[in-house]
Design a protein around this motif. Structure first.
Motif, PDB file in Angstrom:
ATOM      1  N   VAL A   1     -63.937  10.567  -0.803  1.00 54.93           N
ATOM      2  CA  VAL A   1     -63.596  11.985  -0.688  1.00 54.93           C
ATOM      3  C   VAL A   1     -64.606  12.752  -1.533  1.00 54.93           C
ATOM      4  O   VAL A   1     -64.517  12.755  -2.754  1.00 54.93           O
ATOM      5  CB  VAL A   1     -62.155  12.267  -1.170  1.00 54.93           C
ATOM      6  CG1 VAL A   1     -61.838  13.747  -1.081  1.00 54.93           C
ATOM      7  CG2 VAL A   1     -61.152  11.447  -0.392  1.00 54.93           C
ATOM      8  N   SER A   2     -65.583  13.379  -0.882  1.00 55.35           N
ATOM      9  CA  SER A   2     -66.613  14.120  -1.613  1.00 55.35           C
ATOM     10  C   SER A   2     -66.503  15.624  -1.413  1.00 55.35           C
ATOM     11  O   SER A   2     -66.880  16.395  -2.288  1.00 55.35           O
ATOM     12  CB  SER A   2     -68.003  13.657  -1.177  1.00 55.35           C
ATOM     13  OG  SER A   2     -68.187  12.310  -1.535  1.00 55.35           O
ATOM     14  N   TYR A   3     -66.028  16.037  -0.254  1.00 56.94           N
ATOM     15  CA  TYR A   3     -65.888  17.464   0.049  1.00 56.94           C
ATOM     16  C   TYR A   3     -64.540  17.690   0.729  1.00 56.94           C
ATOM     17  O   TYR A   3     -64.097  16.872   1.526  1.00 56.94           O
ATOM     18  CB  TYR A   3     -66.995  17.947   0.998  1.00 56.94           C
ATOM     19  CG  TYR A   3     -68.381  17.767   0.455  1.00 56.94           C
ATOM     20  CD1 TYR A   3     -68.956  18.739  -0.349  1.00 56.94           C
ATOM     21  CD2 TYR A   3     -69.116  16.623   0.750  1.00 56.94           C
ATOM     22  CE1 TYR A   3     -70.240  18.565  -0.843  1.00 56.94           C
ATOM     23  CE2 TYR A   3     -70.394  16.448   0.250  1.00 56.94           C
ATOM     24  CZ  TYR A   3     -70.949  17.424  -0.541  1.00 56.94           C
ATOM     25  OH  TYR A   3     -72.210  17.258  -1.044  1.00 56.94           O
ATOM     26  N   ILE A   4     -63.917  18.810   0.394  1.00 57.38           N
ATOM     27  CA  ILE A   4     -62.683  19.233   1.057  1.00 57.38           C
ATOM     28  C   ILE A   4     -62.913  20.646   1.567  1.00 57.38           C
ATOM     29  O   ILE A   4     -63.332  21.524   0.813  1.00 57.38           O
ATOM     30  CB  ILE A   4     -61.468  19.188   0.108  1.00 57.38           C
ATOM     31  CG1 ILE A   4     -61.239  17.755  -0.386  1.00 57.38           C
ATOM     32  CG2 ILE A   4     -60.227  19.713   0.796  1.00 57.38           C
ATOM     33  CD1 ILE A   4     -60.131  17.624  -1.406  1.00 57.38           C
ATOM     34  N   ILE A   5     -62.644  20.840   2.849  1.00 63.10           N
ATOM     35  CA  ILE A   5     -62.871  22.132   3.485  1.00 63.10           C
ATOM     36  C   ILE A   5     -61.531  22.699   3.951  1.00 63.10           C
ATOM     37  O   ILE A   5     -60.774  22.013   4.647  1.00 63.10           O
ATOM     38  CB  ILE A   5     -63.823  21.996   4.693  1.00 63.10           C
ATOM     39  CG1 ILE A   5     -65.154  21.423   4.248  1.00 63.10           C
ATOM     40  CG2 ILE A   5     -64.019  23.337   5.376  1.00 63.10           C
ATOM     41  CD1 ILE A   5     -66.093  21.096   5.387  1.00 63.10           C
ATOM     42  N   LEU A   6     -61.239  23.936   3.569  1.00 63.55           N
ATOM     43  CA  LEU A   6     -60.064  24.639   4.071  1.00 63.55           C
ATOM     44  C   LEU A   6     -60.456  25.317   5.368  1.00 63.55           C
ATOM     45  O   LEU A   6     -61.461  26.024   5.436  1.00 63.55           O
ATOM     46  CB  LEU A   6     -59.568  25.681   3.063  1.00 63.55           C
ATOM     47  CG  LEU A   6     -58.376  26.521   3.521  1.00 63.55           C
ATOM     48  CD1 LEU A   6     -57.129  25.654   3.683  1.00 63.55           C
ATOM     49  CD2 LEU A   6     -58.110  27.654   2.553  1.00 63.55           C
ATOM     50  N   MET A   7     -59.657  25.106   6.403  1.00 62.21           N
ATOM     51  CA  MET A   7     -59.934  25.685   7.712  1.00 62.21           C
ATOM     52  C   MET A   7     -58.693  26.404   8.208  1.00 62.21           C
ATOM     53  O   MET A   7     -57.573  26.036   7.875  1.00 62.21           O
ATOM     54  CB  MET A   7     -60.337  24.585   8.693  1.00 62.21           C
ATOM     55  CG  MET A   7     -61.487  23.741   8.176  1.00 62.21           C
ATOM     56  SD  MET A   7     -62.135  22.636   9.397  1.00 62.21           S
ATOM     57  CE  MET A   7     -63.166  23.770  10.291  1.00 62.21           C
ATOM     58  N   SER A   8     -58.901  27.451   8.997  1.00 64.89           N
ATOM     59  CA  SER A   8     -57.779  28.121   9.636  1.00 64.89           C
ATOM     60  C   SER A   8     -57.826  27.812  11.121  1.00 64.89           C
ATOM     61  O   SER A   8     -58.897  27.615  11.695  1.00 64.89           O
ATOM     62  CB  SER A   8     -57.829  29.631   9.400  1.00 64.89           C
ATOM     63  OG  SER A   8     -58.922  30.191  10.085  1.00 64.89           O
ATOM     64  N   GLN A   9     -56.669  27.751  11.724  1.00 69.35           N
ATOM     65  CA  GLN A   9     -56.565  27.426  13.139  1.00 69.35           C
ATOM     66  C   GLN A   9     -55.992  28.618  13.887  1.00 69.35           C
ATOM     67  O   GLN A   9     -54.944  29.141  13.514  1.00 69.35           O
ATOM     68  CB  GLN A   9     -55.672  26.189  13.335  1.00 69.35           C
ATOM     69  CG  GLN A   9     -55.502  25.801  14.770  1.00 69.35           C
ATOM     70  CD  GLN A   9     -54.708  24.532  14.932  1.00 69.35           C
ATOM     71  OE1 GLN A   9     -55.145  23.656  15.648  1.00 69.35           O
ATOM     72  NE2 GLN A   9     -53.557  24.410  14.308  1.00 69.35           N
ATOM     73  N   ASP A  10     -56.681  29.024  14.919  1.00 64.58           N
ATOM     74  CA  ASP A  10     -56.214  30.102  15.786  1.00 64.58           C
ATOM     75  C   ASP A  10     -56.319  29.597  17.211  1.00 64.58           C
ATOM     76  O   ASP A  10     -57.418  29.509  17.761  1.00 64.58           O
ATOM     77  CB  ASP A  10     -57.054  31.361  15.584  1.00 64.58           C
ATOM     78  CG  ASP A  10     -56.492  32.553  16.337  1.00 64.58           C
ATOM     79  OD1 ASP A  10     -55.300  32.518  16.690  1.00 64.58           O
ATOM     80  OD2 ASP A  10     -57.246  33.510  16.589  1.00 64.58           O
ATOM     81  N   GLY A  11     -55.183  29.244  17.788  1.00 61.24           N
ATOM     82  CA  GLY A  11     -55.204  28.619  19.097  1.00 61.24           C
ATOM     83  C   GLY A  11     -55.787  27.219  18.953  1.00 61.24           C
ATOM     84  O   GLY A  11     -55.290  26.400  18.202  1.00 61.24           O
ATOM     85  N   LYS A  12     -56.879  26.964  19.651  1.00 59.87           N
ATOM     86  CA  LYS A  12     -57.541  25.662  19.539  1.00 59.87           C
ATOM     87  C   LYS A  12     -58.862  25.771  18.790  1.00 59.87           C
ATOM     88  O   LYS A  12     -59.675  24.861  18.812  1.00 59.87           O
ATOM     89  CB  LYS A  12     -57.777  25.080  20.922  1.00 59.87           C
ATOM     90  CG  LYS A  12     -56.489  24.722  21.626  1.00 59.87           C
ATOM     91  CD  LYS A  12     -56.742  23.969  22.882  1.00 59.87           C
ATOM     92  CE  LYS A  12     -55.398  23.608  23.500  1.00 59.87           C
ATOM     93  NZ  LYS A  12     -55.492  22.589  24.497  1.00 59.87           N
TER      94      LYS A  12
ATOM     95  N   TYR B   1     -53.224  26.304   8.902  1.00 54.66           N
ATOM     96  CA  TYR B   1     -54.328  25.885   8.049  1.00 54.66           C
ATOM     97  C   TYR B   1     -54.488  24.366   8.111  1.00 54.66           C
ATOM     98  O   TYR B   1     -53.526  23.643   8.370  1.00 54.66           O
ATOM     99  CB  TYR B   1     -54.097  26.319   6.594  1.00 54.66           C
ATOM    100  CG  TYR B   1     -54.108  27.808   6.432  1.00 54.66           C
ATOM    101  CD1 TYR B   1     -55.307  28.495   6.311  1.00 54.66           C
ATOM    102  CD2 TYR B   1     -52.930  28.538   6.418  1.00 54.66           C
ATOM    103  CE1 TYR B   1     -55.322  29.868   6.182  1.00 54.66           C
ATOM    104  CE2 TYR B   1     -52.935  29.910   6.289  1.00 54.66           C
ATOM    105  CZ  TYR B   1     -54.138  30.569   6.174  1.00 54.66           C
ATOM    106  OH  TYR B   1     -54.157  31.934   6.051  1.00 54.66           O
ATOM    107  N   ALA B   2     -55.722  23.926   7.869  1.00 51.42           N
ATOM    108  CA  ALA B   2     -56.028  22.499   7.875  1.00 51.42           C
ATOM    109  C   ALA B   2     -56.993  22.185   6.749  1.00 51.42           C
ATOM    110  O   ALA B   2     -57.698  23.062   6.258  1.00 51.42           O
ATOM    111  CB  ALA B   2     -56.647  22.104   9.210  1.00 51.42           C
TER     112      ALA B   2
END
Length: 164
Positions: free
Chosen positions: A142-153, A88-89
């Motif tokens: 810092v106005s927005y924070i996005i949770l991202m998932s990483q799969d490979g690249k 996660y990022a």
């Protein structure tokens, strides 16, 4: 056998570090500040910073609290660059929705546990709710924070929260 070998390797490693540090001259480390081009953020621990308390699951995050205080070590340890090992990022955006930084989280939403005599089991953990803190310098937008998932690249957006 393995325990003794591991202990011996640790001793040689520590001994090697001591030898290397004795031959190098001691210089103070420079302070690392915001560098959006290299995705590095690290407010000095003695400075006051914006601290965001975030809770979430693998399906999304929410902002619990925003404070301005001196950051603790636990807040600063999450300020690291994204690596291929991170599942996660967090992507931080400014008011214009321009990316400020991309941080690697590892996998805070999965707890891994092992137990003696269950080494052959398929499952060693499970998904959990997590709460963590992240500290940013006061002058960072810092106005927005996005949770991202990483799969490979490949990075996939899970959810976006607006920070007010």
């Amino acid at each position: 056998m393995g325990y003794k070998l591991g202990k011996m390797v640790k001793i040689f490693y520590i001994f090697g570090i001591l030898i290397l540090t004795s031959f190098t001259e001691a210089r103070p480390l420079p302070d690392i500040s915001i560098n959006p081009q290299h995705n590095v953020v690290n407010p000095p621990i003695e400075d006051i910073a914006k601290i965001y308390t975030i809770s979430g699951t693998k399906d999304g995050i929410s902002l619990k609290k925003k404070t301005i205080a001196k950051p603790q070590f636990s807040s600063l340890k999450n300020l690291r660059l994204l690596t291929p090992r991170d599942k996660y990022a967090l992507k931080v955006l400014d008011k214009a929705k321009k990316e400020s930084i991309l941080l690697g989280l590892g996998d805070p939403f999965y707890v891994h546990a092992q137990h003696i005599d269950y080494e052959g089991s398929r499952y060693f953990g499970g998904n959990v709710d997590a709460q963590f803190e992240i500290a940013f310098p006061l002058n960072m937008d810092v106005s927005y924070i996005i949770l991202m998932s990483q799969d490979g690249k490949i990075l996939r957006e899970i959810n976006e929260i607006e920070v007010k």
